[in-house]
Design a protein around this motif. Structure first.
Motif, PDB file in Angstrom:
ATOM      1  N   TYR B  39      35.393  73.509 -36.389  1.00 21.85           N
ATOM      2  CA  TYR B  39      36.487  73.260 -37.484  1.00 21.85           C
ATOM      3  C   TYR B  39      37.304  73.596 -38.121  1.00 21.85           C
ATOM      4  O   TYR B  39      36.486  74.698 -38.434  1.00 21.85           O
ATOM      5  CB  TYR B  39      36.741  71.247 -38.292  1.00 21.85           C
ATOM      6  N   SER B  40      38.796  73.880 -38.386  1.00 19.06           N
ATOM      7  CA  SER B  40      39.191  75.003 -38.731  1.00 19.06           C
ATOM      8  C   SER B  40      38.123  74.904 -40.105  1.00 19.06           C
ATOM      9  O   SER B  40      38.026  74.167 -41.152  1.00 19.06           O
ATOM     10  CB  SER B  40      39.718  74.968 -39.534  1.00 19.06           C
ATOM     11  N   ARG B  41      37.726  76.426 -41.040  1.00 20.04           N
ATOM     12  CA  ARG B  41      36.590  76.736 -42.555  1.00 20.04           C
ATOM     13  C   ARG B  41      35.262  75.747 -42.156  1.00 20.04           C
ATOM     14  O   ARG B  41      34.826  74.946 -42.826  1.00 20.04           O
ATOM     15  CB  ARG B  41      37.301  75.081 -43.525  1.00 20.04           C
ATOM     16  N   LYS B  42      34.616  75.438 -41.075  1.00 21.21           N
ATOM     17  CA  LYS B  42      33.885  74.902 -41.624  1.00 21.21           C
ATOM     18  C   LYS B  42      32.741  75.820 -40.216  1.00 21.21           C
ATOM     19  O   LYS B  42      33.170  76.255 -39.628  1.00 21.21           O
ATOM     20  CB  LYS B  42      33.294  73.852 -40.508  1.00 21.21           C
ATOM     21  N   GLY B  43      31.650  75.660 -40.342  1.00 22.48           N
ATOM     22  CA  GLY B  43      30.638  76.389 -39.374  1.00 22.48           C
ATOM     23  C   GLY B  43      30.682  75.501 -38.423  1.00 22.48           C
ATOM     24  O   GLY B  43      30.864  74.366 -37.765  1.00 22.48           O
ATOM     25  N   PRO B  44      30.169  76.174 -36.546  1.00 23.86           N
ATOM     26  CA  PRO B  44      30.322  75.978 -35.572  1.00 23.86           C
ATOM     27  C   PRO B  44      29.005  74.559 -35.702  1.00 23.86           C
ATOM     28  O   PRO B  44      27.696  74.563 -36.456  1.00 23.86           O
ATOM     29  CB  PRO B  44      29.606  76.174 -34.515  1.00 23.86           C
ATOM     30  N   GLU B  45      29.054  73.260 -34.976  1.00 21.33           N
ATOM     31  CA  GLU B  45      28.762  72.483 -34.574  1.00 21.33           C
ATOM     32  C   GLU B  45      28.564  71.800 -33.425  1.00 21.33           C
ATOM     33  O   GLU B  45      28.948  72.056 -32.453  1.00 21.33           O
ATOM     34  CB  GLU B  45      29.520  70.700 -35.376  1.00 21.33           C
ATOM     35  N   LEU B  46      26.989  71.913 -33.182  1.00 26.59           N
ATOM     36  CA  LEU B  46      26.497  71.728 -31.628  1.00 26.59           C
ATOM     37  C   LEU B  46      26.707  70.324 -31.098  1.00 26.59           C
ATOM     38  O   LEU B  46      26.584  69.213 -31.371  1.00 26.59           O
ATOM     39  CB  LEU B  46      24.798  71.723 -31.343  1.00 26.59           C
ATOM     40  N   LEU B  47      27.192  70.408 -29.793  1.00 24.60           N
ATOM     41  CA  LEU B  47      27.759  69.070 -29.293  1.00 24.60           C
ATOM     42  C   LEU B  47      27.248  68.741 -27.957  1.00 24.60           C
ATOM     43  O   LEU B  47      26.380  67.834 -27.810  1.00 24.60           O
ATOM     44  CB  LEU B  47      29.382  69.937 -28.516  1.00 24.60           C
ATOM     45  N   MET B  48      26.775  70.512 -27.410  1.00 30.48           N
ATOM     46  CA  MET B  48      25.970  69.886 -26.063  1.00 30.48           C
ATOM     47  C   MET B  48      24.989  71.063 -25.646  1.00 30.48           C
ATOM     48  O   MET B  48      25.431  71.795 -25.647  1.00 30.48           O
ATOM     49  CB  MET B  48      26.177  68.973 -24.683  1.00 30.48           C
ATOM     50  N   TYR B  49      24.303  70.981 -25.211  1.00 26.60           N
ATOM     51  CA  TYR B  49      23.303  71.569 -24.518  1.00 26.60           C
ATOM     52  C   TYR B  49      22.593  71.424 -23.497  1.00 26.60           C
ATOM     53  O   TYR B  49      22.180  70.480 -22.667  1.00 26.60           O
ATOM     54  CB  TYR B  49      22.319  72.675 -25.659  1.00 26.60           C
ATOM     55  N   THR B  50      22.553  71.946 -21.921  1.00 23.55           N
ATOM     56  CA  THR B  50      22.061  71.783 -21.030  1.00 23.55           C
ATOM     57  C   THR B  50      21.032  72.741 -20.087  1.00 23.55           C
ATOM     58  O   THR B  50      21.057  74.413 -21.092  1.00 23.55           O
ATOM     59  CB  THR B  50      23.232  71.738 -19.430  1.00 23.55           C
ATOM     60  N   TYR B  51      20.455  72.875 -19.028  1.00 22.36           N
ATOM     61  CA  TYR B  51      19.663  74.311 -18.749  1.00 22.36           C
ATOM     62  C   TYR B  51      19.234  74.023 -17.801  1.00 22.36           C
ATOM     63  O   TYR B  51      19.677  75.017 -17.347  1.00 22.36           O
ATOM     64  CB  TYR B  51      17.764  72.990 -19.334  1.00 22.36           C
ATOM     65  N   SER B  52      20.032  73.453 -16.705  1.00 22.29           N
ATOM     66  CA  SER B  52      20.333  73.888 -15.475  1.00 22.29           C
ATOM     67  C   SER B  52      20.815  73.362 -15.202  1.00 22.29           C
ATOM     68  O   SER B  52      22.346  72.750 -15.420  1.00 22.29           O
ATOM     69  CB  SER B  52      18.796  72.847 -14.908  1.00 22.29           C
ATOM     70  N   SER B  53      21.695  73.887 -14.385  1.00 22.40           N
ATOM     71  CA  SER B  53      22.708  73.891 -13.569  1.00 22.40           C
ATOM     72  C   SER B  53      23.113  71.699 -12.921  1.00 22.40           C
ATOM     73  O   SER B  53      21.868  71.042 -13.184  1.00 22.40           O
ATOM     74  CB  SER B  53      22.904  73.874 -11.586  1.00 22.40           C
ATOM     75  N   GLY B  54      24.174  71.709 -13.290  1.00 24.52           N
ATOM     76  CA  GLY B  54      24.636  70.320 -12.881  1.00 24.52           C
ATOM     77  C   GLY B  54      25.383  69.542 -13.823  1.00 24.52           C
ATOM     78  O   GLY B  54      25.709  70.359 -14.702  1.00 24.52           O
ATOM     79  N   ASN B  55      25.362  69.064 -14.348  1.00 26.25           N
ATOM     80  CA  ASN B  55      26.149  67.909 -15.111  1.00 26.25           C
ATOM     81  C   ASN B  55      24.903  67.054 -16.612  1.00 26.25           C
ATOM     82  O   ASN B  55      24.095  66.597 -16.398  1.00 26.25           O
ATOM     83  CB  ASN B  55      26.878  66.709 -14.824  1.00 26.25           C
ATOM     84  N   LYS B  56      25.371  66.645 -17.906  1.00 27.89           N
ATOM     85  CA  LYS B  56      24.552  66.224 -18.730  1.00 27.89           C
ATOM     86  C   LYS B  56      26.599  65.783 -19.411  1.00 27.89           C
ATOM     87  O   LYS B  56      27.073  66.371 -19.506  1.00 27.89           O
ATOM     88  CB  LYS B  56      24.815  67.247 -19.612  1.00 27.89           C
ATOM     89  N   GLU B  57      26.229  64.229 -19.918  1.00 28.64           N
ATOM     90  CA  GLU B  57      27.523  63.486 -20.536  1.00 28.64           C
ATOM     91  C   GLU B  57      26.484  63.305 -21.575  1.00 28.64           C
ATOM     92  O   GLU B  57      25.796  62.711 -21.537  1.00 28.64           O
ATOM     93  CB  GLU B  57      27.607  62.029 -19.003  1.00 28.64           C
ATOM     94  N   ASP B  58      27.914  62.948 -22.542  1.00 30.10           N
ATOM     95  CA  ASP B  58      26.694  62.203 -24.115  1.00 30.10           C
ATOM     96  C   ASP B  58      28.875  61.546 -24.146  1.00 30.10           C
ATOM     97  O   ASP B  58      29.589  62.544 -25.297  1.00 30.10           O
ATOM     98  CB  ASP B  58      26.508  63.169 -24.925  1.00 30.10           C
ATOM     99  N   GLY B  59      28.855  60.293 -24.630  1.00 28.59           N
ATOM    100  CA  GLY B  59      30.228  59.698 -24.132  1.00 28.59           C
ATOM    101  C   GLY B  59      31.306  60.158 -23.666  1.00 28.59           C
ATOM    102  O   GLY B  59      31.146  60.541 -22.969  1.00 28.59           O
ATOM    103  N   ARG B  60      32.382  60.586 -24.602  1.00 30.60           N
ATOM    104  CA  ARG B  60      33.940  61.398 -23.554  1.00 30.60           C
ATOM    105  C   ARG B  60      33.049  62.496 -23.529  1.00 30.60           C
ATOM    106  O   ARG B  60      34.449  62.890 -23.112  1.00 30.60           O
ATOM    107  CB  ARG B  60      34.198  61.571 -24.693  1.00 30.60           C
ATOM    108  N   PHE B  61      31.843  63.284 -23.967  1.00 31.81           N
ATOM    109  CA  PHE B  61      32.253  64.813 -23.212  1.00 31.81           C
ATOM    110  C   PHE B  61      30.715  64.705 -22.073  1.00 31.81           C
ATOM    111  O   PHE B  61      30.185  64.500 -22.527  1.00 31.81           O
ATOM    112  CB  PHE B  61      31.220  65.272 -24.472  1.00 31.81           C
TER     113      PHE B  61
END
Lengths: 114, 111
Positions: B39-61
């Motif tokens: 967000y503006s004037r804030k530090g980056p916030e980790l949303l998601m991380y993935t290791y391998s090919s494929g999908n990873k779901e977390d709520g709306r993301f």
């Protein structure tokens, strides 16, 4: 996640002066990093702060301009020395927890040099 | 060529839309991929991380990695005005290494 406290959150400084930014983490971490983010740009790594040894600087950044201290596993400082308006930027502290792959960031220090 | 590339945007969508944010990377040694929200004037916030090919779901993301084409995506379902931010993707070689960030994509979700 790691809780990172970065101070000051913002400052306005005169050219030719220096500013020291502090980064405090709520747990011991192996790796701490300092980034710069210029307006509208992505993050540029300045250096890796190593505990007990000299920081490792990326190309384009030198110790005389950006001295870094890392006295223990929870604390680091970055000094921006002999500032000029080109140093106006956001400076961010980041950590990787020991053995971890996720990086966490402080809220940043917004520096304006006039 | 930068190791991680992102379209800077801005990407403007109406509230409720499905958002697709994309990155390409060139270094096949990357093992992990992260998405950060800033967000503006804030530090980056980790949303998601993935290791391998494929999908990873977390709520709306949903994060998607295709290592064969060196392409990573972040999908946001039912986008909200509060999702308006800059989204940064990053590649990572593994534990103990620094991240390599893309330039970020600015997203605007309009009510």
């Amino acid at each position: 996640s790691a809780v990172i406290s970065q101070k000051p959150s913002r400052d306005i400084c005169q050219r030719g002066t220096s500013l020291t930014i502090q980064c405090q983490v709520d747990s011991q971490v192996t790796m701490m990093f300092w980034y710069r983010q210029q307006p509208g740009q992505s993050l540029t790594l300045i250096a890796t702060a190593n505990q007990g040894s000299e920081a490792t600087y990326e190309s384009g950044f030198v110790i005389d301009k950006f001295p870094i201290s890392r006295p223990n596993l929870t604390f680091s400082t970055l000094t921006v020395s002999n500032m000029s308006p080109e140093d106006s930027s956001i400076y961010l502290c980041s950590v990787l927890r020991t053995g971890g792959t996720e990086a966490f960031f402080g809220q940043g220090t917004r520096l304006t040099v006039v | 060529q930068k190791e991680v590339e992102q379209d800077p945007g801005p990407l403007s969508v109406p509230e409720g839309a499905i958002v697709s944010l994309n990155c390409t990377y060139s270094n096949s040694a990357f093992q992990y991929f992260m998405w950060y929200r800033q967000y503006s004037r804030k530090g980056p916030e980790l949303l998601m991380y993935t290791y391998s090919s494929g999908n990873k779901e977390d709520g709306r993301f949903t994060a998607q990695v295709d290592k064969s084409s060196k392409y990573i995506s972040l999908f946001i379902r039912d986008s909200q005005p509060s999702d308006s931010a800059t989204y940064l993707c990053a590649g990572h070689f593994g534990a103990g290494n620094m991240l390599t960030f893309g330039g970020g994509t600015r997203l605007m979700v309009k009510p």
